[in-house]
Structures are given as C-alpha cells and as structure tokens.
Design a protein around this motif. Structure first.
Motif, PDB file in Angstrom:
ATOM      1  N   ILE A 148       1.012  -8.236  23.617  1.00 32.39           N
ATOM      2  CA  ILE A 148       2.412  -8.125  23.440  1.00 32.39           C
ATOM      3  C   ILE A 148       3.021  -7.804  21.959  1.00 32.39           C
ATOM      4  CG2 ILE A 148       4.465  -9.608  24.091  1.00 32.39           C
ATOM      5  CD1 ILE A 148       3.052 -10.780  26.155  1.00 32.39           C
ATOM      6  N   ARG A 149       2.450  -8.654  20.994  1.00 32.27           N
ATOM      7  CA  ARG A 149       2.758  -8.405  19.745  1.00 32.27           C
ATOM      8  C   ARG A 149       2.710  -6.995  19.316  1.00 32.27           C
ATOM      9  NH1 ARG A 149       5.045 -12.389  17.439  1.00 32.27           N
ATOM     10  NH2 ARG A 149       4.549 -14.759  17.816  1.00 32.27           N
ATOM     11  N   GLU A 150       1.437  -6.141  19.601  1.00 37.37           N
ATOM     12  CA  GLU A 150       1.337  -5.041  19.250  1.00 37.37           C
ATOM     13  C   GLU A 150       2.321  -4.018  19.919  1.00 37.37           C
ATOM     14  OE1 GLU A 150      -2.757  -4.115  20.459  1.00 37.37           O
ATOM     15  OE2 GLU A 150      -3.449  -5.476  19.089  1.00 37.37           O
ATOM     16  N   GLN A 151       2.780  -4.403  21.066  1.00 33.08           N
ATOM     17  CA  GLN A 151       3.431  -3.606  22.033  1.00 33.08           C
ATOM     18  C   GLN A 151       5.063  -3.575  21.488  1.00 33.08           C
ATOM     19  OE1 GLN A 151       2.440  -0.746  24.166  1.00 33.08           O
ATOM     20  NE2 GLN A 151       0.419  -1.594  23.282  1.00 33.08           N
ATOM     21  N   TYR A 152       5.383  -5.088  21.210  1.00 30.70           N
ATOM     22  CA  TYR A 152       6.775  -5.372  20.989  1.00 30.70           C
ATOM     23  C   TYR A 152       6.763  -6.260  19.645  1.00 30.70           C
ATOM     24  CZ  TYR A 152       7.208  -3.769  25.870  1.00 30.70           C
ATOM     25  OH  TYR A 152       7.089  -2.896  26.902  1.00 30.70           O
ATOM     26  N   PRO A 153       6.617  -5.751  18.584  1.00 32.82           N
ATOM     27  CA  PRO A 153       6.521  -6.422  17.437  1.00 32.82           C
ATOM     28  C   PRO A 153       7.551  -7.356  17.120  1.00 32.82           C
ATOM     29  CG  PRO A 153       6.847  -4.027  16.832  1.00 32.82           C
ATOM     30  CD  PRO A 153       6.554  -4.326  18.517  1.00 32.82           C
ATOM     31  N   ASN A 154       8.813  -6.792  17.623  1.00 30.45           N
ATOM     32  CA  ASN A 154      10.145  -7.627  17.228  1.00 30.45           C
ATOM     33  C   ASN A 154      10.526  -8.919  18.411  1.00 30.45           C
ATOM     34  OD1 ASN A 154      10.790  -6.226  14.972  1.00 30.45           O
ATOM     35  ND2 ASN A 154      11.676  -4.565  16.220  1.00 30.45           N
ATOM     36  N   LEU A 155       9.762  -8.818  19.375  1.00 29.33           N
ATOM     37  CA  LEU A 155       9.945  -9.836  20.333  1.00 29.33           C
ATOM     38  C   LEU A 155       9.571 -11.296  20.004  1.00 29.33           C
ATOM     39  CD1 LEU A 155      10.887 -10.422  23.466  1.00 29.33           C
ATOM     40  CD2 LEU A 155       8.234 -10.092  24.059  1.00 29.33           C
ATOM     41  N   LYS A 156      10.367 -12.152  20.147  1.00 30.21           N
ATOM     42  CA  LYS A 156      10.142 -13.572  19.936  1.00 30.21           C
ATOM     43  C   LYS A 156       9.283 -14.406  21.161  1.00 30.21           C
ATOM     44  CE  LYS A 156      12.390 -12.884  16.071  1.00 30.21           C
ATOM     45  NZ  LYS A 156      13.177 -11.575  16.333  1.00 30.21           N
ATOM     46  N   ILE A 157       8.562 -15.259  20.771  1.00 34.24           N
ATOM     47  CA  ILE A 157       7.639 -15.817  21.921  1.00 34.24           C
ATOM     48  C   ILE A 157       7.633 -17.208  21.752  1.00 34.24           C
ATOM     49  CG2 ILE A 157       5.577 -16.045  22.943  1.00 34.24           C
ATOM     50  CD1 ILE A 157       4.614 -13.176  21.814  1.00 34.24           C
ATOM     51  N   VAL A 158       8.007 -18.044  22.590  1.00 36.80           N
ATOM     52  CA  VAL A 158       7.801 -19.539  23.004  1.00 36.80           C
ATOM     53  C   VAL A 158       6.648 -19.615  23.940  1.00 36.80           C
ATOM     54  CG1 VAL A 158       8.663 -21.585  23.646  1.00 36.80           C
ATOM     55  CG2 VAL A 158      10.256 -19.966  22.734  1.00 36.80           C
ATOM     56  N   VAL A 159       5.467 -20.400  23.456  1.00 36.00           N
ATOM     57  CA  VAL A 159       4.247 -20.418  24.356  1.00 36.00           C
ATOM     58  C   VAL A 159       4.704 -21.744  24.996  1.00 36.00           C
ATOM     59  CG1 VAL A 159       1.882 -21.025  24.361  1.00 36.00           C
ATOM     60  CG2 VAL A 159       2.755 -19.364  22.601  1.00 36.00           C
ATOM     61  N   LEU A 160       4.440 -21.710  26.379  1.00 33.67           N
ATOM     62  CA  LEU A 160       4.451 -23.101  27.365  1.00 33.67           C
ATOM     63  C   LEU A 160       3.158 -23.358  28.031  1.00 33.67           C
ATOM     64  CD1 LEU A 160       6.973 -24.641  28.513  1.00 33.67           C
ATOM     65  CD2 LEU A 160       6.856 -22.941  30.423  1.00 33.67           C
ATOM     66  N   SER A 161       2.798 -24.570  27.410  1.00 32.03           N
ATOM     67  CA  SER A 161       1.332 -24.879  27.751  1.00 32.03           C
ATOM     68  C   SER A 161       1.276 -26.428  28.174  1.00 32.03           C
ATOM     69  CB  SER A 161       0.661 -24.358  26.700  1.00 32.03           C
ATOM     70  OG  SER A 161      -0.888 -24.950  27.113  1.00 32.03           O
ATOM     71  N   MET A 162       0.305 -26.639  29.229  1.00 27.75           N
ATOM     72  CA  MET A 162      -0.441 -28.028  29.449  1.00 27.75           C
ATOM     73  C   MET A 162      -1.451 -28.211  28.586  1.00 27.75           C
ATOM     74  SD  MET A 162       1.519 -29.954  31.721  1.00 27.75           S
ATOM     75  CE  MET A 162       0.181 -31.144  31.935  1.00 27.75           C
ATOM     76  N   MET A 163      -2.042 -27.526  27.912  1.00 25.59           N
ATOM     77  CA  MET A 163      -3.043 -27.902  27.074  1.00 25.59           C
ATOM     78  C   MET A 163      -2.784 -28.463  25.898  1.00 25.59           C
ATOM     79  SD  MET A 163      -5.879 -24.591  27.334  1.00 25.59           S
ATOM     80  CE  MET A 163      -5.114 -23.435  26.186  1.00 25.59           C
ATOM     81  N   GLU A 164      -3.860 -29.537  25.577  1.00 27.12           N
ATOM     82  CA  GLU A 164      -3.400 -30.003  24.404  1.00 27.12           C
ATOM     83  C   GLU A 164      -4.749 -30.104  23.314  1.00 27.12           C
ATOM     84  OE1 GLU A 164      -2.241 -34.206  25.364  1.00 27.12           O
ATOM     85  OE2 GLU A 164      -0.212 -33.546  26.180  1.00 27.12           O
ATOM     86  N   ASN A 165      -5.184 -28.809  23.126  1.00 25.51           N
ATOM     87  CA  ASN A 165      -6.325 -28.740  22.495  1.00 25.51           C
ATOM     88  C   ASN A 165      -5.831 -28.297  21.003  1.00 25.51           C
ATOM     89  OD1 ASN A 165      -8.388 -26.996  21.104  1.00 25.51           O
ATOM     90  ND2 ASN A 165      -9.711 -27.899  23.006  1.00 25.51           N
ATOM     91  N   PRO A 166      -6.339 -29.014  19.830  1.00 23.96           N
ATOM     92  CA  PRO A 166      -5.986 -28.846  18.474  1.00 23.96           C
ATOM     93  C   PRO A 166      -6.392 -27.401  18.168  1.00 23.96           C
ATOM     94  CG  PRO A 166      -6.743 -31.055  18.675  1.00 23.96           C
ATOM     95  CD  PRO A 166      -6.794 -30.444  20.003  1.00 23.96           C
TER      96      PRO A 166
END
Length: 238
Positions: free
Chosen positions: A76-94
C-alpha cells in the motif's frame, strides 16, 4: 461530508468489528468513513476508487489477493505513499510492534483498548504524528526491558517476521512462497534465518513461540467480537 473532514477507509475481515469501528468514527464530526473492505482485494479496489486520507486496517486480514500484515502495508505504501495508516490489531507481539514502528506505521491501536480512543489515532495519523494506544504503549515499554520477543541478537527482518507468522499459522513453505510471490528457496532461507536468530531448532518450537508470544491468536475472532460489543453496545445489522 464537509471539506474539513478526514476521509477514512476501514478494513477488517470481521463484520462486527468493521461496523463497530465505522460507527465510532462517524460519531465525530471531523471524520467521514468513505468506504469499507473485508479483505485486501476489496481494500485495494476501494483505495483505487475512493479519495482517502487515512486507512484504518486490521493487521491480520486473510483471504485477499494481496495478503495482509506487513506485506500488505508495504504494498500500500508503494502504491499510495501519501496515505496515512492506523494499524488495528489484537496481536500483542513486541517483535511485530517493533517492525511496524520501524517500517513507518507509527499509529498502532490495540483492539484490547477502548474503541473511543480510535478517533485520536486517526487524527494523529492525519497530522503525521505518532500514536500508540495504551496497550501498545505497554508492549513498546517491554521492548526496552528486553521482554520475550525482543531478540537480543540481530532482530528479525520484516520478511522473516512475515514468513514466521504465516508458517506458525499453518501455511506450508510452498503456500507462503505463492502468497508472497517468492521462491520456495527464499522462503526456506528466511524461515531458517529467523529460527537461528530466535535460537529455535525445531519447527514445533517455532510454532510454540508463535503461540506464546501472540504472533498467532486462535481466539482472536471471539475476542474481537467482544471488543466491539462491550464498547459500543449491539452493532447495527450488517
């Protein structure tokens, strides 16, 4: 929608989560949810047709043509470099959180935190700021303390981490190679390199590591549904 509103696309493979997040974000008069997606194929189609400022996307979202997790976010960053991303997750892996942060995804929201805070994350992403929800802050602090998952030697690369995640979730080396469009030899090499860094010799121990560190969460589906219902009440019909 007014011209001052932040345009958001929400992606999650659980309908209850998808509806719950959209409901919460649209309670703010500064945010407009312009589209939703349940897999990476739908997401890329939405991004290609709908003007968007911020993407709120689940980390684990199988079933799409473009994969999920770090591989999807990099694409996604390659295709839309200006897009901001919020990652939503249940994973709690450092380890996952560290790679996300180093890879430029500095707005990460745990589904274990109150969904009402998600609006803050969207505004932070839109302003090129950093936001970790309270649970993610605690996990980030564990990195400083050298908790399990914080490899003392060379850290896992983004590609090694993705290979490990897919492998411990039950995919074969061949299936991973097909999904990530790499050769079987490359996948095997990356898996072996990750095991060496983790000090793991057997595949069974690698799977155990994935389960113990939260890299794979069998109960994520149940927990995710409870997250939305508890925070906003019964969701709308979908």
């Amino acid at each position: 929608m007014t011209s001052s509103q932040i345009r958001v696309i929400v992606a999650d493979d659980h309908p209850v989560i998808l509806e719950g997040v959209r409901y919460e974000l649209e309670r703010s008069n500064t945010i407009s949810v312009v589209g939703t997606a349940s897999n990476s194929g739908e997401l890329m189609e939405a991004l290609g047709t709908l003007p968007c400022d911020v993407l709120v996307s689940d980390y684990v979202m199988p079933g799409g043509a473009h994969g999920d997790g770090l591989a999807l976010f990099s694409f996604i960053r390659e295709q839309y470099p200006n897009l901001k991303i919020v990652v939503l997750s249940m994973m709690e892996n450092p380890v996952v959180l560290r790679v996300l942060m180093h890879g430029g995804n500095i707005c990460v929201f745990s589904k274990a935190d109150p969904i009402s805070n998600l609006t803050i994350a969207v505004h932070a992403a839109y302003a090129n700021g950093r936001y970790l929800s309270p649970r993610m802050v605690a996990i980030a602090d564990s990195l400083k303390l050298g908790a399990r998952g914080n490899v003392t030697g060379a850290p896992l690369t983004r590609r090694e981490l993705e290979v490990v995640r897919f492998y411990v979730s039950g995919m074969s080396v061949t299936e991973i190679a097909t999904l990530l469009r790499r050769s079987k030899k490359t996948i095997s090499t990356q898996k072996g390199a990750a095991m060496l860094k983790l000090g793991i010799d057997r595949d069974a121990d690698l799977v155990r590591y994935g389960m113990e560190t939260g890299l794979v969460m069998p109960s994520a589906s149940i927990a995710s549904s409870e997250f939305v219902v508890n925070e906003i009440g019964p969701p709308k019909a979908v």
